[in-house]
Design an enzyme around this catalytic site. Sequence first.
Site, short mmCIF file in Angstrom:
data_model
loop_
_atom_site.label_atom_id
_atom_site.label_comp_id
_atom_site.label_asym_id
_atom_site.label_seq_id
_atom_site.Cartn_x
_atom_site.Cartn_y
_atom_site.Cartn_z
N ARG A 1 28.57 37.93 37.16
CA ARG A 1 28.72 38.80 36.00
C ARG A 1 29.48 38.11 34.87
O ARG A 1 29.27 38.38 33.69
CB ARG A 1 29.57 40.02 36.40
CG ARG A 1 28.85 41.25 36.74
CD ARG A 1 28.18 41.82 35.52
NE ARG A 1 27.21 42.80 35.95
CZ ARG A 1 27.52 44.07 36.21
NH1 ARG A 1 28.74 44.48 36.09
NH2 ARG A 1 26.58 44.88 36.60
N LYS B 1 36.42 62.12 47.31
CA LYS B 1 35.91 61.00 48.10
C LYS B 1 36.29 61.24 49.56
O LYS B 1 37.41 61.62 49.86
CB LYS B 1 36.55 59.70 47.56
CG LYS B 1 35.71 58.48 47.78
CD LYS B 1 36.10 57.33 46.89
CE LYS B 1 35.33 56.10 47.35
NZ LYS B 1 35.29 55.02 46.39
N GLU C 1 34.71 42.13 35.61
CA GLU C 1 34.78 40.68 35.89
C GLU C 1 34.79 39.87 34.60
O GLU C 1 35.49 38.84 34.51
CB GLU C 1 33.59 40.26 36.76
CG GLU C 1 33.66 40.75 38.21
CD GLU C 1 33.23 42.20 38.40
OE1 GLU C 1 32.74 42.83 37.43
OE2 GLU C 1 33.37 42.72 39.52
C1 LIG Z 1 30.13 44.19 39.33
C2 LIG Z 1 30.72 44.77 40.58
N1 LIG Z 1 32.02 44.57 40.86
C3 LIG Z 1 32.57 45.11 41.98
C4 LIG Z 1 31.81 45.84 42.84
C5 LIG Z 1 32.40 46.37 44.14
N2 LIG Z 1 32.40 47.84 44.19
C6 LIG Z 1 31.47 48.54 44.85
S1 LIG Z 1 31.67 50.18 44.75
C7 LIG Z 1 33.08 49.99 43.82
C8 LIG Z 1 33.85 51.19 43.37
C9 LIG Z 1 32.98 52.13 42.64
O1 LIG Z 1 33.75 53.23 42.26
P1 LIG Z 1 33.08 54.44 41.53
O2 LIG Z 1 32.10 53.97 40.53
O3 LIG Z 1 34.13 55.35 41.03
O4 LIG Z 1 32.24 55.14 42.69
P2 LIG Z 1 32.78 55.85 44.01
O5 LIG Z 1 32.60 54.85 45.11
O6 LIG Z 1 34.20 56.22 43.82
O7 LIG Z 1 31.90 57.01 44.19
C10 LIG Z 1 33.35 48.64 43.60
C11 LIG Z 1 34.50 48.11 42.85
C12 LIG Z 1 30.45 46.01 42.52
N3 LIG Z 1 29.61 46.70 43.30
N4 LIG Z 1 29.94 45.49 41.39
#
Ligand SMILES: Cc1ncc(C[n+]2csc(CCOP(=O)(O)OP(=O)(O)O)c2C)c(N)n1
Length: 608
Positions: A382, A275, A354
């Site tokens: 959610r 990342k 959630e």
């Molecule tokens: C239901 C929901 N909860 C929280 C989020 C906030 N959120 C956006 S990106 C993210 C992290 C995603 O991590 P990952 O899937 O590992 O992808 P990366 O950004 O590390 O590539 C979160 C918690 C969201 N988009 N949707």
Amino acid sequence: MNLFDIKDPSFLKKLSDKELKALASDIRSFLIENIPKTGGHLSSNLGTIELIIALHYVFDSPEDAFIFDVGHQAYTHKILTGRINEFSTLRHTDGLSGYINYQESPHDQWESGHSGTSLSALMGILYAKHIKKEAGEGIAIIGDASITNGMSFEALNLLGTDKNVKGIIILNDNEMSISRSVGSFSMALTRFRSMKLFIKMKRFWQIVLPKFILNFLGRVKRGLRGFFQRQNIFEDMGYMYVGPTDGHDIKGLIYNLQRMKKIKKSVVFHIITEKGKGHFEAEQDKIGTFHGVSKQGEPKKIGISWSELISLNMDALQEHVKTFVVMPAMAVGAHFMEFSKKYPDRYIDVGIAEEHAATMAASLAHQGIPVFLPLYATFAQRAFDQILNDIARSNHHVVIGIDRAGIVGEDGSTHQGLFDVSMFYLMPHVVITMPYNEKEVSELLYYGFMKQNNPFVMRYPRGVVASSPKVEDIKFEEIEPVWTVLEQGKEIVLISYGPSLDLLKAVKQDLKLDAMIVNARFIKPIDEDMMHQLARLGKPILVYEELANSGSLYPQILKFMAKNAYKNQMLEMSITEQVVEHGFYHDMLKKHQMDFDAVKNILKDYVI
Ligand SMILES: Cc1ncc(C[n+]2csc(CCOP(=O)(O)OP(=O)(O)O)c2C)c(N)n1
């Protein structure tokens, strides 16, 4: 090459390995230079450049469908599909969306913004192709945190053994959610990653050894992997598992993706990425500060965010009541990192979960533990069923903090906090509140924990509050669950809650309007005594709510007025049946006729 000449991804197929690498490097420089100018998701996008180049090299979008989970990591996809010229407008009003967007391109095949939808969407696309007898692959790109989401597991459970369709799941593993990924699945991936050593070794030996020895070593590697990785959850679930592989090695990615095109079985391709790759601070960041960056050069905001204020209050509240905090993956945005360090035994980050968070909070409350459940308004949706069934129906005393309530601005339509009041209004036992200012945060939070036994919702917006209190200076005062009159007036009654009240105050002042301004800080249940008094004035009543109006405060007031046969003229300002797109907060207020001018336009008729 000039990135600004890219119209579509077809040019990629003719590029050599070296040229593809140069392209990745150009895109990386472009993103590092430009994301901070507009604000946007920096780290996730720097980690997916090589992957997206390889995907567009091997597959033919849009016949082959790419489904990006969340959609926050697809800037390279936007560049390769001819949208670089609009990057200066990223996340701006009427500009390029920060997420996948159907309106922008036929290459954008799945819009989400919420995590964990990509695998279900993949199955939908695969079945549609199957039924319509259309050619093309379906490829989902999902992060190691999003794959732990409940929805992802529901889809994973099905696709692995489905004989009708074949899908490709790219597990983009960077060991990070916004902050660090949590839980046992993440641990299992770490076990797979122990094979990373082989990736590094391979790169070295590829340079120094002849091919036949490499082939032999490949077999040894597979043997060793079999020894170390006796169990693989994906293989156990019926998938072919490929990886872990270096997600920044374009040549290796292309080689593997081409293999995956040929096989008939659904496959999980596990790639390891970094990342923030190429940006020193983002690479080092293990907290999540660089997940999303704000626009460079923005004037420094005075004060702190509402989220931070809530977290400081939660800290101060520990003097009075020992609470437990269940946090679904948003510790950074919700400003609970400090709290988590200070009270590690009273805090849990449950990941992007959630639904789980809500039910776990209900269960803690059932056991008599005071519990705080912070949820972004949009993500609370959610957990609708879990909040309704496990918290509200059973009347469990969970204090729910609804963060980012109202219009959120640049993140756009998937992230607006417009529906929480309607959602909570229909739930039995739930008390809904919104503080007008810093003082009311402390009062309502104290009230919610100390004076309530019901589910208690306190919503707060995305913006900032003027002052930044020290934890030791925060005082908690007792209040009654009633509305307050902020300003007296005789010609019209203006009702609202939260910082929107300031907008009403400003318009009143501008028009020199003789208006009474009422702070409906208890949105549910409404203050009936106060409503009788207001209705008896016989003057028009305007209710201003920065959210979707069905099921919000205004309809409840209308019901009250009808039941009691009051005949006052009723006026409403809210968002009706509309999707609020991305753009700056004030532009969105204007677009939806909710801004200063719009309020003024309505109220000018009441100036005498
Ligand atoms: C239901 C929901 N909860 C929280 C989020 C906030 N959120 C956006 S990106 C993210 C992290 C995603 O991590 P990952 O899937 O590992 O992808 P990366 O950004 O590390 O590539 C979160 C918690 C969201 N988009 N949707």
